[in-house]
Design a protein around this motif. Structure first.
Motif, PDB file in Angstrom:
ATOM      1  N   ILE A   1      28.665  53.373 -10.167  1.00 31.10           N
ATOM      2  CA  ILE A   1      28.368  52.675  -8.926  1.00 31.10           C
ATOM      3  C   ILE A   1      28.910  51.261  -9.007  1.00 31.10           C
ATOM      4  O   ILE A   1      28.726  50.573 -10.009  1.00 31.10           O
ATOM      5  CB  ILE A   1      26.852  52.672  -8.624  1.00 31.10           C
ATOM      6  N   ALA A   2      29.588  50.823  -7.937  1.00 33.70           N
ATOM      7  CA  ALA A   2      30.178  49.492  -7.934  1.00 33.70           C
ATOM      8  C   ALA A   2      29.752  48.733  -6.682  1.00 33.70           C
ATOM      9  O   ALA A   2      29.614  49.296  -5.604  1.00 33.70           O
ATOM     10  CB  ALA A   2      31.692  49.594  -7.976  1.00 33.70           C
ATOM     11  N   GLY A   3      29.549  47.433  -6.843  1.00 34.50           N
ATOM     12  CA  GLY A   3      29.161  46.593  -5.719  1.00 34.50           C
ATOM     13  C   GLY A   3      28.968  45.160  -6.154  1.00 34.50           C
ATOM     14  O   GLY A   3      29.228  44.812  -7.299  1.00 34.50           O
ATOM     15  N   ASN A   4      28.482  44.333  -5.216  1.00 31.46           N
ATOM     16  CA  ASN A   4      28.314  42.917  -5.566  1.00 31.46           C
ATOM     17  C   ASN A   4      27.049  42.288  -4.992  1.00 31.46           C
ATOM     18  O   ASN A   4      26.902  41.070  -5.008  1.00 31.46           O
ATOM     19  CB  ASN A   4      29.535  42.107  -5.104  1.00 31.46           C
ATOM     20  N   GLU A   5      26.131  43.105  -4.491  1.00 33.88           N
ATOM     21  CA  GLU A   5      24.848  42.587  -4.004  1.00 33.88           C
ATOM     22  C   GLU A   5      23.748  42.989  -4.990  1.00 33.88           C
ATOM     23  O   GLU A   5      23.948  43.866  -5.829  1.00 33.88           O
ATOM     24  CB  GLU A   5      24.553  43.145  -2.606  1.00 33.88           C
ATOM     25  N   PRO A   6      22.561  42.364  -4.902  1.00 34.67           N
ATOM     26  CA  PRO A   6      21.476  42.706  -5.823  1.00 34.67           C
ATOM     27  C   PRO A   6      21.214  44.209  -5.884  1.00 34.67           C
ATOM     28  O   PRO A   6      21.220  44.894  -4.860  1.00 34.67           O
ATOM     29  CB  PRO A   6      20.280  41.940  -5.259  1.00 34.67           C
ATOM     30  N   PHE A   7      20.985  44.701  -7.088  1.00 33.40           N
ATOM     31  CA  PHE A   7      20.793  46.137  -7.329  1.00 33.40           C
ATOM     32  C   PHE A   7      19.475  46.645  -6.746  1.00 33.40           C
ATOM     33  O   PHE A   7      19.256  47.847  -6.665  1.00 33.40           O
ATOM     34  CB  PHE A   7      20.815  46.378  -8.842  1.00 33.40           C
ATOM     35  N   THR A   8      18.633  45.732  -6.340  1.00 33.38           N
ATOM     36  CA  THR A   8      17.265  46.079  -5.926  1.00 33.38           C
ATOM     37  C   THR A   8      17.103  46.318  -4.435  1.00 33.38           C
ATOM     38  O   THR A   8      16.005  46.627  -3.983  1.00 33.38           O
ATOM     39  CB  THR A   8      16.313  44.945  -6.328  1.00 33.38           C
ATOM     40  N   GLN A   9      18.148  46.174  -3.650  1.00 35.93           N
ATOM     41  CA  GLN A   9      18.011  46.309  -2.199  1.00 35.93           C
ATOM     42  C   GLN A   9      17.612  47.719  -1.798  1.00 35.93           C
ATOM     43  O   GLN A   9      17.966  48.692  -2.457  1.00 35.93           O
ATOM     44  CB  GLN A   9      19.323  45.931  -1.514  1.00 35.93           C
ATOM     45  N   GLY A  10      16.877  47.830  -0.684  1.00 35.40           N
ATOM     46  CA  GLY A  10      16.479  49.135  -0.160  1.00 35.40           C
ATOM     47  C   GLY A  10      15.083  49.537  -0.587  1.00 35.40           C
ATOM     48  O   GLY A  10      14.490  48.953  -1.494  1.00 35.40           O
ATOM     49  N   SER A  11      14.572  50.572   0.062  1.00 34.76           N
ATOM     50  CA  SER A  11      13.197  51.012  -0.186  1.00 34.76           C
ATOM     51  C   SER A  11      13.050  51.947  -1.379  1.00 34.76           C
ATOM     52  O   SER A  11      11.937  52.195  -1.852  1.00 34.76           O
ATOM     53  CB  SER A  11      12.651  51.712   1.062  1.00 34.76           C
TER      54      SER A  11
END
Length: 391
Positions: A164-174
């Motif tokens: 998984i790749a990205g650049n926002e906090p890993f904790t977002q979402g429910s």
């Protein structure tokens, strides 16, 4: 889209994480037991390497997409050096995108772009079609979706990896990422994270924690870095072989003509990146992992000895509709021999090409796009699974 870059990175990490954690057969046995213990175990001799790429397609990820498109065929070729019990493993890749405003909020802004598939042209097609559009990036949700909805194989000889790749906090979402990852591990699926930004920022955003929980590898990349290629004296010869190779394909069925055209479109896509990338794709097409039995008569005849006898007239391409069964068999046999000859020629050229690249690399500063780390990491993980490297 930085995710795409992770594609490559991901395969690199797949092995690196194993090295660091000393994953061995006993550990994997524990993780693949339990929740799936009541299901029959797959025992294909070749083994299968399954990789799901979860790509953030929010704004600013265009550079990542370019890196992914640039490294796809290099990754495939690295994997083809692996053997399990003397046989080349199957390779299946799945694509997800997440964090895109063009996706439904009801789906947590997640879309399964492709299921796990060995249709490498399809993967290339979908990579080149990805577009960015800023949104909410829910890592836990997309990990859960991929681990639950993709068809993962059981069996000690199989590698199952999520990148998984990205650049926002890993904790977002429910959906709690730790719970989603824990469920994936019960199926023997290991989670690798690729943060598009600085190493420290990724740690603060809990991307490293996601990899630690998932018994995978955390790394960061510069998603805007341009991939550098080493041009070799063999690239043009390999590309010329590829043109001849394409002429050995005989489309059949409802999608035969469409898929044959798609093959050439993906050639053009690879060439749009660079001539070296085009040669890399051509090398992949000469390998056993490049399978097209769903639309090509030559590949179909290899997997099904009765295929030509059972073909209906309406399934044949225009140039074969007026041919007898025996004439069709003769043509397919001829194309089979032509393809094998071309593939052997490409195999020799690709060995010389790789030797040239290896030699030039000794005098070139390594690029921090993870491509140069792939071979070592993949081989390390594969060794823990009982694979060997055959160049």
């Amino acid at each position: 889209m930085k995710n795409l870059v992770l594609t490559f990175a991901l395969l690199t990490s797949m092995v690196m994480f194993s090295c660091e954690k000393k994953i061995n057969a006993a550990t994997l046995a524990e993780n693949t037991s339990g929740k799936n213990s009541q299901q029959p175990e797959e025992t294909t001799a070749e083994g299968t390497i399954q990789v799901a790429l979860l790509l953030d397609t929010s704004n600013s990820m265009d550079g990542l997409i370019e890196q992914a498109k640039s490294r796809l065929w290099n990754i495939v070729n690295t994997l083809t050096t692996l053997k399990y019990e003397g046989k080349t493993p199957d390779i299946e890749i799945a694509l997800y995108e997440y964090g895109n405003d063009g996706l439904s909020s009801a789906s947590n802004f997640i879309r399964q772009v492709t299921p796990l598939t060995n249709d490498l042209d399809l993967i290339s097609e979908k990579l080149f079609a990805l577009r960015t559009n800023g949104g909410n990036e829910y890592c836990g949700a997309v990990i859960q979706d991929a681990s639950q909805k993709l068809t993962w194989k059981d069996g000690m000889q199989n590698m199952k990896l999520i990148y998984i790749a990205g650049n926002e906090p890993f904790t977002q979402g429910s959906i709690n990422y730790k719970e989603a990852i824990a469920d994936a591990l019960k199926k023997g699926i290991y989670i690798n994270t690729i943060y598009c930004g600085s190493y420290e920022e990724g740690i603060r955003g809990l991307w490293k924690d996601g990899a630690d929980v998932g018994q995978g590898k955390y790394f960061n990349i510069d998603s805007n870095a341009k991939v550098r290629y080493i041009v070799t004296p063999y690239d043009d010869q390999i590309s010329q072989c590829n043109v001849r190779l394409n002429k050995t394909y005989i489309g059949y069925g409802s999608k035969g003509a469409e898929k044959k055209m798609a093959q050439e479109v993906q050639d053009a896509n690879a060439q749009s990146i660079s001539g070296a990338n085009y040669a890399e794709r051509a090398v992949s097409k000469s390998k056993a992992v490049y399978k097209n039995d769903s639309w090509d008569l030559v590949d179909k005849a290899k997997t099904d000895s009765k295929a030509l006898d059972n073909l209906k007239k309406e399934e044949l391409p225009a140039e074969l509709k007026n041919k007898s069964k025996e004439e069709i068999k003769t043509i397919v046999t001829q194309k089979t021999k032509e393809r094998e000859t071309i593939q052997k020629e490409m195999e020799e050229l690709s060995k010389k090409r790789q030797a040239f690249i290896d030699n030039e690399s000794k005098n070139t500063k390594s690029q921090d796009d993870l491509g140069n780390a792939m071979a070592t990491s993949i081989q390390s993980y594969a060794k823990a699974k009982g694979y060997v490297v055959v160049n």
